[in-house]
Every structure is written in structure tokens, then in C-alpha cells.
Design a protein around this motif. Structure first.
Motif, short mmCIF file in Angstrom:
data_model
loop_
_atom_site.label_atom_id
_atom_site.label_comp_id
_atom_site.label_asym_id
_atom_site.label_seq_id
_atom_site.Cartn_x
_atom_site.Cartn_y
_atom_site.Cartn_z
N ASP A 40 0.81 -1.22 0.00
CA ASP A 40 0.00 0.00 0.00
C ASP A 40 0.85 1.27 0.00
O ASP A 40 0.40 2.31 -0.47
N HIS A 54 -12.46 3.58 1.72
CA HIS A 54 -11.10 3.78 2.19
C HIS A 54 -10.75 5.26 2.07
O HIS A 54 -11.35 5.99 1.27
N ASP A 74 -8.88 1.59 5.93
CA ASP A 74 -9.48 0.72 4.92
C ASP A 74 -10.38 -0.30 5.58
O ASP A 74 -10.45 -0.39 6.81
N ARG A 76 -10.27 -3.56 5.36
CA ARG A 76 -9.68 -4.90 5.46
C ARG A 76 -9.31 -5.18 6.91
O ARG A 76 -8.51 -4.47 7.50
N ALA A 79 -5.61 -10.13 8.42
CA ALA A 79 -5.66 -11.44 7.77
C ALA A 79 -4.98 -12.50 8.63
O ALA A 79 -4.02 -12.22 9.34
N SER A 93 -13.07 -8.45 7.72
CA SER A 93 -13.05 -7.48 6.63
C SER A 93 -14.48 -7.08 6.28
O SER A 93 -15.41 -7.87 6.38
N GLY A 94 -14.63 -5.83 5.88
CA GLY A 94 -15.93 -5.30 5.53
C GLY A 94 -16.65 -4.65 6.69
O GLY A 94 -17.37 -3.68 6.51
N GLN A 98 -9.86 -0.47 9.55
CA GLN A 98 -8.49 -0.65 10.01
C GLN A 98 -7.70 0.64 9.79
O GLN A 98 -7.65 1.17 8.68
N TYR A 131 -19.19 0.24 9.38
CA TYR A 131 -18.14 -0.31 10.24
C TYR A 131 -18.69 -0.54 11.63
O TYR A 131 -19.42 0.29 12.17
#
Length: 177
Positions: A40, A54, A74, A76, A79, A93-94, A98, A131
Motif C-alpha cells: 500500500d 477507504h 481501509d 480490510r 488477515a 473485513s468489511g 483498520q 463499520y
């Protein structure tokens, strides 16, 4: 006294923002640029300006027009792998805003820029309406980071406790309300 303007980054700001972020990963984190972790940074426009949920903010020094600090958000979540599975499940995510790349050049630190940038990111997340949580991870050796994040939220996982195998970062949740 220096004055700063905080605003959403434009394409014209990307080189300055990239320089601030790269400086932080080399100087503050000691990792240098790692493609798997920092893609990024090389293309912040694709990660933060193009996707609708984002954003990338910059603090611009009004005296010389230079980018003094950055902060991004963003959709995400963390992970798994490389992060622990419980974190990925807690911050999907979604649904997770973050916070990323909260970086301040050393000569502009201790002026409240990071706190102001984060406040703007939290406003952005609230306005989105989709969010349900705010997550971030930080390198504990980054100057001022742990103190800032502890005043804004709570540590929910400390990878330094996961030796061997932990990646040395501390994960935080920041209240969205």
C-alpha cells in the motif's frame, strides 16, 4: 509555531505521503520496505483513494506545503495468517475500519498531528455507517505510538507474548462510538 492543514489526500500528495510512510518503515520500524507488508505504501492511490470505503489523510505543513504526516483507513480486517486467527475472527473485513500508516515525520512530532488525523479517520468511519469496529496494529518501538494508542483504545493482543512465532506488534481496538 507551525500550522498544519489536515485533509483528504489527492493524487498530487501521493509522492509526499509515500516518502513519509517509507521513512517510518525504515527509521521507526527497522524493517525497511517488505513487499508483502507494505504494498500500500508503493501504490497508496490504489489502496486508499480509489476504493469507496477507504481514505488517506495528510497533514500538510502550511509554511512549505510538504506532507508532514499521514493516516489511512481501509475496510480490510487483519488477515490470518500472518495474524492470529482470533483477531481475524474478531475484526472481519468489511465490518472493520483498520487504521493504517499513521506516520509523522520526526520534526513534526509532539504537536498532536497523529491524534488529529485519527479523530478525522474515526469521523470518516462513523459517517460510513457500515463499520462496527476499529482495529490497528503498531510496532511497539515506533516513537510515541504505544502511548497514543493506549489513550485512544485498548490492546487486545500482544504478539510479543507469542514467542516464538509472534511478529512483535501490538493489536488495538479503538472505540467507534
Amino acid at each position: 509555531m507551525q500550522n498544519y492543514r489536515i485533509r483528504t489526500a489527492t493524487v498530487a500528495d501521493l509522492d509526499g505521503a509515500r516518502a513519509v510512510m517509507l521513512d517510518a518503515v525504515y527509521r521507526d520500524f527497522g524493517t525497511g520496505y517488505v513487499p508483502a507488508w507494505h504494498a500500500d505504501i508503493i501504490d497508496p492511490g490504489a489502496f486508499y483513494l480509489t476504493p469507496p470505503r477507504h481514505t488517506l489523510l495528510v497533514a500538510v505543513d502550511e509554511e512549505n506545503g510538504a506532507v508532514a504526516a499521514t493516516a489511512a483507513l481501509d475496510a480490510r480486517g487483519p488477515a490470518h495468517p500472518p495474524n492470529p486467527r482470533p483477531l481475524a475472527e474478531r475484526f472481519p473485513s468489511g465490518e472493520t475500519a483498520q487504521l493504517r500508516r499513521v506516520c509523522v515525520r520526526p520534526e513534526h512530532r509532539r504537536r498532536g498531528l497523529a491524534r488529529r488525523l485519527v479523530a478525522e479517520l474515526l469521523d470518516f468511519a462513523r459517517a460510513d455507517g457500515g463499520y462496527r469496529s476499529v482495529y490497528l496494529h503498531t510496532h511497539p518501538d515506533s516513537p510515541g505510538a504505544m502511548g497514543l494508542w493506549r489513550t485512544l483504545g485498548k490492546a487486545v493482543w500482544d504478539d510479543r507474548d507469542d514467542a516464538p512465532g509472534g511478529n512483535g506488534v501490538v493489536h488495538f481496538e479503538i472505540p467507534l462510538a
